[in-house]
Each structure stands twice: as structure tokens, then as C-alpha cells.
Scaffold this motif. Sequence first.
Motif, mmCIF file in Angstrom:
data_model
loop_
_atom_site.group_PDB
_atom_site.id
_atom_site.type_symbol
_atom_site.label_atom_id
_atom_site.label_comp_id
_atom_site.label_asym_id
_atom_site.label_seq_id
_atom_site.Cartn_x
_atom_site.Cartn_y
_atom_site.Cartn_z
ATOM 1 N N GLN A 8 -28.381 18.865 -74.732
ATOM 2 C CA GLN A 8 -27.573 18.642 -75.938
ATOM 3 C C GLN A 8 -27.794 19.740 -76.981
ATOM 4 N N THR A 23 -24.570 22.158 -78.001
ATOM 5 C CA THR A 23 -24.151 22.257 -79.399
ATOM 6 C C THR A 23 -24.392 23.653 -79.950
ATOM 7 N N TYR A 37 -21.518 15.843 -72.337
ATOM 8 C CA TYR A 37 -21.309 16.699 -73.512
ATOM 9 C C TYR A 37 -20.877 15.960 -74.768
ATOM 10 N N ILE A 56 -22.466 16.381 -77.723
ATOM 11 C CA ILE A 56 -22.623 17.476 -78.704
ATOM 12 C C ILE A 56 -22.094 17.078 -80.073
ATOM 13 N N PRO A 103 -28.068 12.115 -78.451
ATOM 14 C CA PRO A 103 -26.884 12.764 -79.050
ATOM 15 C C PRO A 103 -26.864 12.691 -80.581
ATOM 16 N N PRO A 130 -27.977 17.446 -81.297
ATOM 17 C CA PRO A 130 -26.878 18.321 -81.737
ATOM 18 C C PRO A 130 -27.081 19.023 -83.078
#
Lengths: 313, 313, 313, 313
Positions: B174, B178, B222, B224, B256, B260
Motif C-alpha cells: 500500500q 500510493t 489497490y 491506496i 489501507p 497510503p
Amino acid sequence: MGDYVQSVELGVSQQKGVNVTQPKVWLKNEFVRVGLAESLCTYVMMVFGLGSVAQVVTGEGAFGQYLSINLGFALGVAMGVHVGGKVSGAHMNAAVSFTMCTYGRLAWKMLPVYVFAQLLGSFLAAGTIYAVYYEAIHDYCGGNLTVTGVKATAGIFATYPAPYLSLLAGFFDQVCGTAMLLLCLMALSDQRNKPAAAGSEPLAVGLLVLLIGISLGSNSGYAINPTRDIAPRVFTAIAGWGADVFRSGNGWWWVPLVAPPIGGVLGAGIYKVFVEMHHQPVSGQGGQLVEELQEENTPLEKQKYISSGNVCV
Amino acid sequence: MGDYVQSVELGVSQQKGVNVTQPKVWLKNEFVRVGLAESLCTYVMMVFGLGSVAQVVTGEGAFGQYLSINLGFALGVAMGVHVGGKVSGAHMNAAVSFTMCTYGRLAWKMLPVYVFAQLLGSFLAAGTIYAVYYEAIHDYCGGNLTVTGVKATAGIFATYPAPYLSLLAGFFDQVCGTAMLLLCLMALSDQRNKPAAAGSEPLAVGLLVLLIGISLGSNSGYAINPTRDIAPRVFTAIAGWGADVFRSGNGWWWVPLVAPPIGGVLGAGIYKVFVEMHHQPVSGQGGQLVEELQEENTPLEKQKYISSGNVCV
Amino acid sequence: MGDYVQSVELGVSQQKGVNVTQPKVWLKNEFVRVGLAESLCTYVMMVFGLGSVAQVVTGEGAFGQYLSINLGFALGVAMGVHVGGKVSGAHMNAAVSFTMCTYGRLAWKMLPVYVFAQLLGSFLAAGTIYAVYYEAIHDYCGGNLTVTGVKATAGIFATYPAPYLSLLAGFFDQVCGTAMLLLCLMALSDQRNKPAAAGSEPLAVGLLVLLIGISLGSNSGYAINPTRDIAPRVFTAIAGWGADVFRSGNGWWWVPLVAPPIGGVLGAGIYKVFVEMHHQPVSGQGGQLVEELQEENTPLEKQKYISSGNVCV
Amino acid sequence: MGDYVQSVELGVSQQKGVNVTQPKVWLKNEFVRVGLAESLCTYVMMVFGLGSVAQVVTGEGAFGQYLSINLGFALGVAMGVHVGGKVSGAHMNAAVSFTMCTYGRLAWKMLPVYVFAQLLGSFLAAGTIYAVYYEAIHDYCGGNLTVTGVKATAGIFATYPAPYLSLLAGFFDQVCGTAMLLLCLMALSDQRNKPAAAGSEPLAVGLLVLLIGISLGSNSGYAINPTRDIAPRVFTAIAGWGADVFRSGNGWWWVPLVAPPIGGVLGAGIYKVFVEMHHQPVSGQGGQLVEELQEENTPLEKQKYISSGNVCV
């Protein structure tokens, strides 16, 4: 508050009255500046490109198929062009740099800087993708890192030829693919013909790479790029795949190093002979008009000494 | 309060000769105005994104595959940028807002407004997609809403890691995804390099999200994006999937949220160190030219106090 | 020779001194002119859209899958916008026309012209695709034209709901899909926010339709358009599929007629309430700047009395 | 001879005060110049297009499916437009050239130059792709080059109808496909309507070709182009596939030669009757504005004598 805005304002006004006194140092800085940008854009392109292969291989088709690899490299190149942009021209490919040098659009002394930066970015990207997909790769192949066989994973990082391909045919395949790349890049940047619209060059170059993957990719994985191929290959040799990465495909590894520069010079030359050489001279006032138009399309370019190497911008 | 906002506001009103009499009320309106736009664009992005997942999952591949999810979020982001546009800058992602604050492109006091608006839009989108696909989901899973298993449907709303993924590797995944997002967003909006062409920013950002999905998506979907992930997760916890949405993946839910913002600051910083910091000072008339060109590309932007937070425009 | 060039030159110079004497006739001509363009663009959109479905159905997946239908309608819409362009605004959708009338961007008296033209174009397109794929359809289904069953072909022309879908849920699905369409169209054409770049509107609208197909299409085939759906349905009723086209799906046929206009007004209204209403008034010189900018982006528009209905341009 | 060309040439030279002394030689050069560019752009388009088919056929689906052939020709056309660009207008299709002649946008005497150049480029591209995929093709079919059957490979180079298709229906299919192509090309280049944005024409034309492949491609492989089809067919007849390439499909080979020019004239005519003829005369100052705007969009075009034939620019 407003410090941010203010500081920028100040910076700009100070810069306007600045004297550039030490050209020697300045030049050295230029090498570093270009090298850093070329490294970063190659890194970005390769992280996205190799990532898309890793995802397809380890996901066994559930997270994309061949087309998503084409898209991964295509959009990766597009993002790389945005990143390297007007600083280095974002070649990301020693065959492009070599061709630019051959036709006088990049100084030969810059070639080592570009090649080194591309190798560095490409190598670091291979390391990053190995780290990101470390568990996925080991889960997929059971920890057995191989170059050939059903669960081979070396193809995530470097290219290998199809079983039917001879070295000679593979060499021709790489010459041809890179020739098409440079032929079209010349057209995309020919301001007297029908170039990519100002600002859309990254996408146009990306679509060209997508197209090559769709049309000229199945023989040997369309490396069409020495630096893209050799750095991750060396990485895999070190990281656990061993010397097989050089032995495989009847010693394939040198083909993506030697064939692409030849193809690049050939393709760019064909465009010059068929189209560019025949552009009518624009004389008098009209000529100035064209000059101005080109300037308008690329307003910042003239201020960079490296702009001559910028095939994609 | 609001030195930053006020100063810009004042600047504008002074230029026009207008008297802004009730700055307090005006300012309050600004918060609402930005919040409404940020809510709506996040809602639009999430309806399209989650809808594409719902369609793939409940259609069992007959109405799209993994690539269509990538396209759903990519084009959803593009439409969100059109909707939020010049009002809020359409971050739609708390990691983007946090990074903008870190580098002085958004006032910290605006961060809560953005995060709240994003959470609200994301939550409402989860509700909308649950309503639209209510019969499809129940037909697919026989009314048994589960987080894991063959007929699991929680993945329509929030992200879950692949079975092989450890929390540590997922955290790195992650951060890395990001970082690539913000690194490229910085390049896309760097007017002194090779930014997205004026007007094409929504598509460029969308293609970037497509690329991340194709290249860095298979480990954990994903996310992100903290706000994209947590709001639908809470929705599913309430709507019938229960506390498993927080337990699943070895307690994946917080990754998450935390990774990020770290990745975003890291990626944007890398771009600054490798490229932005080394842009040559533009002196004399040339500098003014650049100023004017940038203004020409973004003519309306100066009239909005929030423009500093607009990474995508 | 040079007649062509000369005649155009003459035409232009004559026109420059022309007196428009009979406004009554002129107006009548306008109705015809707009109707012809709206018919043709709807025809183009529908030939491409229905053709892509025919190809997928009769090719049994060998010539495209669900995604290619999404692309067929998406790019079909884009081409339709190029064709109808500045003459009719290329609504190609009665829900769009109705919403434009509701918010004062199209005169109500024009609505019948648009609807009739759309019905005509859509009907003719159904006929064209039936002719082009006549042998393919009959080869596929053995000459047995059915609305349901394994070899059903009515779905090439009109939309039918998934087996699990109730009429109520289907109605909500169509309201929601059309609301998202109009919400985003409003954003794409809002010159004070972040509209589609001048010249890229056709592609932007096409991508929006692609997105809706990818995200909100599996429940009932995303008609989101009364005229797109009913004209081909009537065609199939006549051409051999019979009254089943109205009975199927529990009498589904009226839903794509009634729900989309409601959804359109709702979606456009949401955009207005969340974003458009809060655009700051631009006063004094700044205001004129905005006016001029908008004019610059749409230089021909002011010369058309129908321009107010042009949501996509 | 050359009234048209001469008049334009004269115009240009008079404006500049330059004396063009050897019009005979100059003109001859023009033929060569246009022919070279048209050859090269057709070559580029066909290498990419045929390459994508070769990859799908020999890769048995592992390196792309039907959609990648659509993309191969679509992006191949786009790159061809960049290459031929403003020199020849990049028709790459005798049906386009014929239609341009019919409507006075290209001098009839130029038609043979275009057709010959297209045939040459197309033939050489077939040779190139045969060379690049020589080992792949022979590995795939075991060295047995056939036109029909499970391992048929002639379809890599020329089009063949589906088994169910009669010659009459195939003729209609080709008329219809080419009509849609030219109808939309007319719209894309109609500066008084909603043309492709300046600089985005290559992509717009590419997307149109993609669309035709997705919507009108399964009956007979959408040749919609005499020169694209016959040259590779002759190549295969010589290279080892034999006379079957002319016998197959009930003698299909002549249909892509005869039907597309008819369809092209029909489609372009429909656009003229429905839209172009009804453009309102632009009077007074407004007219001058339009003139200027058009010039602004195509600043270099006026300096080329061949620009009238440039449908895509």
C-alpha cells in the motif's frame, strides 16, 4: 499563513535578478539533473511495466492477461514521459538515446549519462517489483525461482524468446520492432508534419508502445530496449534465478542489447528518407510563422540545453 | 481564522473594488461549498468503481473481468475530477489531501473538511450500489452475505488481501502503490515539466489509476486510499456482513488507513528530490513568459481560494 | 479547374452580403435542419451500438465479449456527437432532451422534433443492422427468432432485464443509471468548473457511456434512453420476433421509457444543488474574462439558436 | 495539367515574392513526395495491422484475441496518419482517395499516385510481417500454408468471409462498413460542425476504425479498403498459399475491391445531404471570425498543395 505562496513569490522575484556566475559547476549540475530525471522516469516506467507482468504471471490470468501487460508498459511509458518530461526528454531506452545521438539530436557525451541513469532506474525497479511481489512470486512457484518450465518467473523481469525462435529471426524481430518504434517517434515529433498535439505526447508514445506489444510482441516479448532488458536480467541473476537468465533461449540475452540500436537508427532513417527530407523549405515570412508556431507549441523547450535530445516532447 | 483563505479572498476583492462585508459567513459558505463538491465527486467515483466490482462479481465474468474493474475505478476517478473540478480539486482520497497539506498545497484546517466529505460520499456510494445491486447480490450468494469463501461479496465494497499476503508485505504494497500515485500526480501537475495538457487532467489521472490497478493491484486490491476503503467497510459491517469485515485478512482493515498517507508523502517527496527541486530558475523576460503561459493554461484557477489544494488541475 | 475552391470562395463572399428576409421559412428550415442532424447522429450511434451486440451474440464470443458492446455504444456515442455536433447538439436520447427542456437549456417546442428524429434514426439503424447481420442471425439461431432462451436474438436490438430483476428494482436501476449520465454530462459541460476540453467532448461523453456500461450495465443492459430502446423494440416486433418483445421480462418495455427522464432530471438537479449553484459570482472585469474564455472555447455556438440544448458541446 | 496545383502554388509564391522557376520539376517532385509519404504511412498501418493478426493467429489466443486485432488496425491507422500527415493526408485506402476525388477534395490525376503508393506500402508490409513471423507461422501450421481449415493462415494477410455469408450479403456488408467510415470521416473533418480537435485527428480516426472492427467486423473481417486487401492477397498467392486465396469464399477477392468505393461515396454523400448542405451561411464579421478560427486550427495546411485531399487533417 500564506508562507508557502509568499516564499514562492519571493523565490521567483529573486531568480529574475540572478546572475549565473559559474558555468562549470552549472554544467556538472546539468549532468546530475538530467541523470536524476532519466533515472526516475525509467524507474516509473519499469515499476509499472514489470508490475503488470508480475500480476499476470502470479495471478494466473485472474488479474489480467497479455493485453494488460501491453497496457502496463504503454501507460508506464506515458507516465515516464510525464516524469522525465522536459528535463531529460524521458528516453528510458538506450536505443532511443543512441538514435538521437546518431542524428545529432543529442550530444554523444550525454549518452553515457543516459545509459547509466536508465540502467540504474531499471535495476531499482526490478528490485522494487521483486519486493512488492515477493510473497506472490514465492507462493506461485513454491520458492523455486526458474527461468524455464511451467512455473517460470524470470520472464517477469527480462524477455525470453518463444521456443520456435532462432537467434537470427529473433535479431530481425528486435531490429524490426525498434525500427517501427523510432520511425513513429520521428513522426510524432516532426513539427512540420502531423505531430502529436502539444501536451498529448506522453499518451501518443504510450499508445505506440501498446501497438508494438499488440503487433510485434509474441516472438520475443518486445524488449526493443537494451537498458530495459539487461538491468532486470542482472538483477534476477543475483536475486536467485542464477546464470540461467543468460543461458536461456540459446544465449538470448545479448540480442536485446545489440539489435535495438541498429533498428532504431534504421527506422528513424527510413522516416527521414521517405518524409522528412522532402519537407518543402518554408521561406520568408511564412518561415517565421512556422518558427513561431513551433515555439508556441513548445514554449519551455528552448530554455533547456538538453532539449535537443527530447524525442518525445 | 483562515489567514490563508482570507488573504486570497482579500486579494480578489481588492482587485475588483468590491467590498466583502461578511467574511465570516462567506468563509463558512466556502467550507460548505468545497465539502459539497468533494462529497459529490467522491460519490461519483465510488458509485462507478464499486458498481464495476459488483457487476464482475455478481455476473461471474459474463459482464466484465478484472480489467473492467480497473476501468471502472479509472474512469470513475476521471469523472470525479470533472465533477469536483475547480471547486474542491477532487482529491477523493485522504492520502492525497494529507500529502497536499504536508507540502503546503492545502491548508491543514481544510483536511477535516476533505476527509469528512470523502467519507460521506464514499459511504453513500456504497449504499447506492448495494441498493442497485441488491437483487443481483442476493441472487448470486443466495442471501448469505459473507466476507470469505467462494460466494463472498464483501470484496465488492472494501479491499481484502490475497491469501498469501502478510500484513507487513501488504503494508509495503500500500505504501508503494500510493507512492507511485502521488509521484505521478506531482509530475502531472508540474507546470514547469511535462504536465497533463490543460483540460486533459481528468483522463490523465484516470489512466494513472488504471495503470496502478494493472500493475500494483493483485496483492490487495489497490485501495491506496483510506476514505475509499473504510467507509464502504463500515457500511458492509452495518448492512449485514458483520464484524468479519474487520477481522478478515488478519485484521487487514487498518492497513489501507495508515499506509497510503505515508506512501503519498514519500512518493511526492521522491518526485521533488529527483526532479522538481532541480528546475532551473527562470530569469528575466523568460520568467514572465512562463508565468503568462501557466496563467493561460489555468485561467480560472486564480479566482478560487482553494486552488492551492488542487493537485489534479 | 479550381472550380471547387472558387465556388466556395464565391459562396462565402455572397453570403457575407446576404439578407435573411423570410424568418418564418428560416425557422421551418431550422426544424428540418436540426431534425436531420439529430436523426443522422442517432442513426450512427445505433448502427455502431447494435452492430457490436450483433457481433458478440452471433459470434458466440469469438468476435468480442461484453466489453466490446460497452466500447461499441461508447465510441458510437462519440461518433454521433461528431456527426450531430453543433447542429443539433447530438442528444441521441430523449431523456437528455427532456432534461435539457426541464432546465431551460432547450425550448420545449423542440422536444417533439428531437424525439421524432431520435426514433427515426434508431428505427432505421435497427433495420440496417438486421440487414447487415441477416445471414449471421439466421445462421446463429437457425431462423428461429426468439426473445428468450439459449439462442435468443431480440437482445441485439432492445434491452431486457436479468432473470433476477423485479420491475421495481429495474426501475430504480434505470433511474440511477440515467441520473449518473446526466449528473456527469452537466459537469462535462460546466464551463465554470472542469469541463471536457474544447474538442474532446465527444470522447469524454463516449467514455462516460463506457463507464456506465462497465458499472451499471448488468442488471438490465443500461438502456438509460427511451428512444434508443423503443424504436428497435418496435422494429423487432414487426420483423419477426413478435409481441414477445413487449411481454418479456414481465412487461419490461415501458421501464426504459419512463425511468430515464426521471433519472435525468434528478441527476442534473443533484449536480446543480451540490456544485453549480455555488459557483461564485464573477464580477467586473473578471466576469468579462470568463465570458470571453467561454466564448473562445465555443466560438460557433453563439451563432446557433439551438445551442442552448447542446449539453455535450 | 495541374491547374489546381499550379494555382495554389502560384498563390503561395506570389504571396512570398518568390519566383518558382521550374514548375515541371517541382511538380514531379510533388508526385514523388506525396507518393513516398503515402507508401510509408500505408506500410506502417499494415505492418501493425497484419502483425496483430499474425500474433493472435499464431499465438492461439495467448498473445491477444479479436479485440487486439481491432486495436492493431486502429492504432496502426492512427500512427499512419501521423506518418503521412500533412504530406499526403494519409488516406491509406483507395476508397477514401476515390471518395475525395468524387467530391472534389482531391484531383483525379492524383488518384493513380495514391493507389500505387498504397499498393506498394501494403505489399511490402505483407512481406515484412511474413518475414517477422516466418518461424511462428511455420511452427503454427507445420509448414502447410492453407487458406481454409483449422490451421489456416491466409487470414493473417487478406480478408475472407464467414462461412454463412453470401457474396451479395458480403457486398452489402462492405458497402455499409465503408459508408460508415466515410460518413464519420466527413464529420471528423467538418470544420463548421464538431470536428476532431486540432492534433487529435489521428487518434479520432483510429477510434473510428476500432469501432468499425467492433461493430461491423465479424461478417467478413472489415477490409473496407481495396488496397489494404488486394496487395497482401497477391503476396500470399506468390509466397506459397497459391491460387486458393482468389478461389476461397466463392471468389470473395473482388468484393473488397468494388464495394468500398461505392460505400465511401454513399456514406460521404449521406453526411453532405443530412448535415453539411444545411450549414447556415456565416455573414458579416462572424464569417471572418470563422475563417480565422479555421485557419488558426490548421495553420500549416494552407502551405501544402495537397491539403485538399487530406480528409483526416
